[in-house]
Enzyme design. Sequence first.
Site, PDB file in Angstrom:
ATOM      1  N   HIS A  17      36.093  33.786  29.108  1.00  0.00           N
ATOM      2  CA  HIS A  17      36.386  33.518  30.425  1.00  0.00           C
ATOM      3  C   HIS A  17      35.667  32.545  31.030  1.00  0.00           C
ATOM      4  O   HIS A  17      35.847  31.874  32.562  1.00  0.00           O
ATOM      5  CB  HIS A  17      36.300  35.034  31.209  1.00  0.00           C
ATOM      6  CG  HIS A  17      36.953  36.044  31.096  1.00  0.00           C
ATOM      7  ND1 HIS A  17      36.257  37.027  29.806  1.00  0.00           N
ATOM      8  CD2 HIS A  17      38.218  36.482  30.667  1.00  0.00           C
ATOM      9  CE1 HIS A  17      37.239  38.711  29.867  1.00  0.00           C
ATOM     10  NE2 HIS A  17      38.275  37.902  30.841  1.00  0.00           N
ATOM     11  N   LYS A  41      42.699  53.140  34.395  1.00  0.00           N
ATOM     12  CA  LYS A  41      42.103  52.652  33.260  1.00  0.00           C
ATOM     13  C   LYS A  41      40.426  53.065  33.341  1.00  0.00           C
ATOM     14  O   LYS A  41      40.499  53.714  34.282  1.00  0.00           O
ATOM     15  CB  LYS A  41      41.178  50.901  33.039  1.00  0.00           C
ATOM     16  CG  LYS A  41      42.830  50.777  32.230  1.00  0.00           C
ATOM     17  CD  LYS A  41      42.537  49.318  32.092  1.00  0.00           C
ATOM     18  CE  LYS A  41      43.550  47.999  31.514  1.00  0.00           C
ATOM     19  NZ  LYS A  41      43.302  46.506  30.918  1.00  0.00           N
ATOM     20  N   ARG A  92      45.026  32.321  25.833  1.00  0.00           N
ATOM     21  CA  ARG A  92      44.506  32.197  24.348  1.00  0.00           C
ATOM     22  C   ARG A  92      45.688  31.583  23.350  1.00  0.00           C
ATOM     23  O   ARG A  92      45.198  30.989  22.220  1.00  0.00           O
ATOM     24  CB  ARG A  92      43.811  33.208  23.702  1.00  0.00           C
ATOM     25  CG  ARG A  92      42.358  33.340  24.502  1.00  0.00           C
ATOM     26  CD  ARG A  92      42.510  34.641  24.458  1.00  0.00           C
ATOM     27  NE  ARG A  92      42.569  35.715  24.759  1.00  0.00           N
ATOM     28  CZ  ARG A  92      42.764  37.494  25.223  1.00  0.00           C
ATOM     29  NH1 ARG A  92      41.326  37.408  24.678  1.00  0.00           N
ATOM     30  NH2 ARG A  92      43.550  37.638  25.158  1.00  0.00           N
ATOM     31  N   SER A 130      37.923  40.819  25.282  1.00  0.00           N
ATOM     32  CA  SER A 130      36.729  42.171  26.618  1.00  0.00           C
ATOM     33  C   SER A 130      36.819  42.810  25.363  1.00  0.00           C
ATOM     34  O   SER A 130      35.685  43.587  24.969  1.00  0.00           O
ATOM     35  CB  SER A 130      37.221  41.961  27.759  1.00  0.00           C
ATOM     36  OG  SER A 130      36.867  41.181  28.492  1.00  0.00           O
TER      37      SER A 130
END
Length: 164
Positions: A17, A41, A92, A130
């Site tokens: 990030h 979440k 990515r 993450s």
Amino acid sequence: MKKAIFAGSFDPFTIGHMDVLRRAAVLFDEVHVGVLVNPGKHPLFTPEERRGMIEAAVREAGIENASVSVFSGLLVDFAHSVGARYNVRGLRSGADFDYEYPMEYYNRRMASELETVYLASDPAHVHISSSAVRMLMASGAGISGLVPDQIYKIIAERVKSDEQ
Ligand code: PNS
């Protein structure tokens, strides 16, 4: 003035990030990092903790045209609230693009003026996420080098105080 947002859960913010943010800060006059509050979440770090960690890392990196805030709801509303016309996303892999492309479609439907700009990840960061950092933390494994140094220090302090 070209203003961009860089939004995410950032639970926690990784060196991947940080690389995207650093590059976005060169491309745009202002980059507004948005930490998403996602009620669906159960994040490891509270939105305020995440905001504080990212701010510390941004300061340490000497990035002067980035700010960090917490937002909830729609990304397009966050972009409007800071007057940004650009939405920066890191990629990515093809799997990331498969996830991003439908979001771009819906964001464009809601805010046609918001342009999504994709930055390909540094090849050294393609496996960094993450969720992998959280998995390592849950197993008690080291995360040094996966998150910016300032964030590593804050997390290490928190782990130490949780253990006491
Ligand atoms: O990097 P992340 O954590 O996967 O980021 C996801 C994020 C924050 C970009 C995405 O979940 C988001 O935009 N959430 C807000 C809700 C929204 O506006 N969704 C876009 C239309 S589907």
